[in-house]
Design a protein around this motif. Structure first.
Motif, short mmCIF file in Angstrom:
data_model
loop_
_atom_site.label_atom_id
_atom_site.label_comp_id
_atom_site.label_asym_id
_atom_site.label_seq_id
_atom_site.Cartn_x
_atom_site.Cartn_y
_atom_site.Cartn_z
N ALA A 62 0.86 -1.19 0.00
CA ALA A 62 0.00 0.00 0.00
C ALA A 62 0.89 1.23 0.00
CB ALA A 62 -0.91 -0.01 1.23
N ILE A 101 0.59 5.89 -0.43
CA ILE A 101 -0.16 7.13 -0.65
C ILE A 101 0.50 7.89 -1.80
CG2 ILE A 101 -0.84 9.35 0.33
CD1 ILE A 101 -2.33 7.18 1.67
N TYR A 156 -2.45 5.65 6.61
CA TYR A 156 -3.30 4.47 6.49
C TYR A 156 -2.85 3.42 7.49
CZ TYR A 156 0.56 2.44 3.78
OH TYR A 156 1.79 1.97 3.40
N ASP A 157 -3.77 2.52 7.79
CA ASP A 157 -3.51 1.42 8.72
C ASP A 157 -4.14 0.18 8.10
OD1 ASP A 157 -3.25 -0.41 10.77
OD2 ASP A 157 -4.12 0.88 12.32
N LYS A 202 -6.58 -2.26 11.05
CA LYS A 202 -7.52 -1.59 11.95
C LYS A 202 -8.47 -2.62 12.56
CE LYS A 202 -8.66 2.47 13.54
NZ LYS A 202 -7.67 3.31 14.23
N ILE A 219 -9.00 -1.76 6.60
CA ILE A 219 -8.04 -0.71 6.22
C ILE A 219 -8.65 0.63 6.57
CG2 ILE A 219 -6.84 0.40 4.30
CD1 ILE A 219 -6.91 -2.28 2.84
N SER A 220 -7.91 1.45 7.30
CA SER A 220 -8.35 2.82 7.55
C SER A 220 -7.44 3.77 6.78
CB SER A 220 -8.32 3.15 9.05
OG SER A 220 -6.98 3.25 9.51
N TRP A 221 -8.04 4.87 6.30
CA TRP A 221 -7.28 5.84 5.52
C TRP A 221 -7.73 7.23 5.92
CZ3 TRP A 221 -8.83 7.25 -0.10
CH2 TRP A 221 -7.97 8.23 -0.62
N THR A 222 -6.79 8.05 6.36
CA THR A 222 -7.07 9.43 6.74
C THR A 222 -6.52 10.36 5.67
OG1 THR A 222 -6.90 8.84 9.08
CG2 THR A 222 -6.78 11.18 8.52
N LEU A 243 -5.01 6.31 -2.13
CA LEU A 243 -4.45 5.15 -1.44
C LEU A 243 -4.36 4.05 -2.49
CD1 LEU A 243 -3.60 3.47 1.03
CD2 LEU A 243 -6.03 2.99 1.41
N PRO A 277 -10.84 8.95 9.76
CA PRO A 277 -10.55 8.03 8.65
C PRO A 277 -11.83 7.61 7.92
CG PRO A 277 -9.57 7.28 10.72
CD PRO A 277 -10.55 8.35 11.06
N TYR A 312 -13.01 3.82 6.15
CA TYR A 312 -12.60 2.44 6.34
C TYR A 312 -13.01 1.58 5.14
CZ TYR A 312 -12.50 4.31 11.07
OH TYR A 312 -12.26 5.10 12.17
#
Length: 212
Positions: free
Chosen positions: A12, A14, A23-24, A27, A38-41, A50, A150, A152
Motif C-alpha cells: 500500500a 499514498i 493508512y492502517d 484496523k 483498512i483505515s485511511w485518513t 491510497l 478516517p 474504512y
C-alpha cells in the motif's frame, strides 16, 4: 484483501498527497469480515490516493466486479476507484479513470458498512492487465471536519460474484459505537392532575363565604 491483510506481495502507498495521508492495514474496528480492515485518513490539499499494488501485473479478464465494503468516518466522504495499469499509471486515462463508488451503492454510511460491486466495464477500458487499484479522494482535500477522521475499507476483491455472495467465515461485522446523544435539560415534572381537585375546594370556600 484476504480477510485480514493484503495478499502476499501486495503493498500500500499514498500518492498525489501534498501533505500526505495516513493508512492502517490492521484496523481492529470497524471490521466487516475477519479481524482487520483498512483505515485511511485524507490530510492532503490535493486529490490524494491510497494505492494497493501487486508485485507484478495480472490479468483481470476472468473477473466481473471490483467488490469492496466502505464505512465513512464523517458525512460527505467521496471516494473514486481507479485501475492502475501495468506501467503504474491510471487507465484508461487520468481524467477518465476514476469511478465514483457512490454510483454503485450510495455514499459510504457512518456506523454501518456499504457494499459496492463495481462492474469492470465501468472503467471503460480494453486493457485487462493491471498492477493494482487506487481509492481516490474526490473532495480534493476539502474535508468537513479538521482533523478529518478516517474512512474504512474491507474485503476488496476482484470477483465474478457480488460481495453479498462471498461468504464471510467469521460472521458478524464489528462496528464503531455511535456516540450517545447529549442529555438535555430535564423539564419539571407536572403529573396530570384532575382539575376538580381545585374546583371543589374553591366551590366550598365560595359557599362558606356566601352563607357565613
Amino acid at each position: 484483501t484476504n480477510l485480514d491483510t493484503l495478499k502476499p506481495g501486495w503493498t500500500a502507498r499514498i500518492t498525489y498527497g501534498a501533505v500526505g495521508g495516513a493508512y492502517d492495514l490492521y484496523k481492529k474496528a470497524p471490521v466487516y469480515c475477519g479481524q482487520n480492515s483498512i483505515s485511511w485518513t485524507v490530510t492532503s490539499s490535493s486529490f490524494e490516493q491510497l494505492e494497493l499494488v501487486s508485485p507484478q501485473p495480472f490479468d483481470i479478464s476472468p473477473y466481473t466486479y471490483l467488490t469492496l465494503y466502505a464505512q465513512a468516518g464523517m458525512p460527505g466522504q467521496n471516494i473514486g476507484a481507479v485501475l492502475i495499469g501495468a506501467d503504474g499509471n491510471p487507465i484508461p486515462a487520468r481524467t477518465a479513470a476514476q469511478v465514483p463508488i457512490a454510483q454503485y451503492g450510495g455514499a459510504p454510511a457512518m456506523y454501518s458498512w456499504t457494499e459496492y460491486n463495481i462492474p469492470l466495464t465501468a472503467f471503460n477500458t480494453t486493457n485487462k492487465t493491471i498492477l493494482g487499484i487506487a481509492l481516490k479522494d474526490l473532495n480534493g482535500g476539502t474535508q468537513n471536519i479538521q482533523p478529518p477522521p478516517p474512512i474504512y475499507f474491507d474485503e476488496i476483491n476482484f470477483s465474478t460474484k457480488t460481495g453479498a455472495s462471498i461468504p464471510c467465515p467469521t460472521g458478524g461485522a464489528i462496528q464503531l459505537t455511535q456516540p450517545a446523544p447529549t442529555p438535555g435539560i430535564e423539564k419539571p415534572y407536572y403529573p396530570e392532575i384532575n382539575p376538580w381537585v381545585f374546583i371543589i375546594p374553591a366551590i366550598i370556600i365560595g359557599l362558606a363565604i356566601i352563607f357565613q
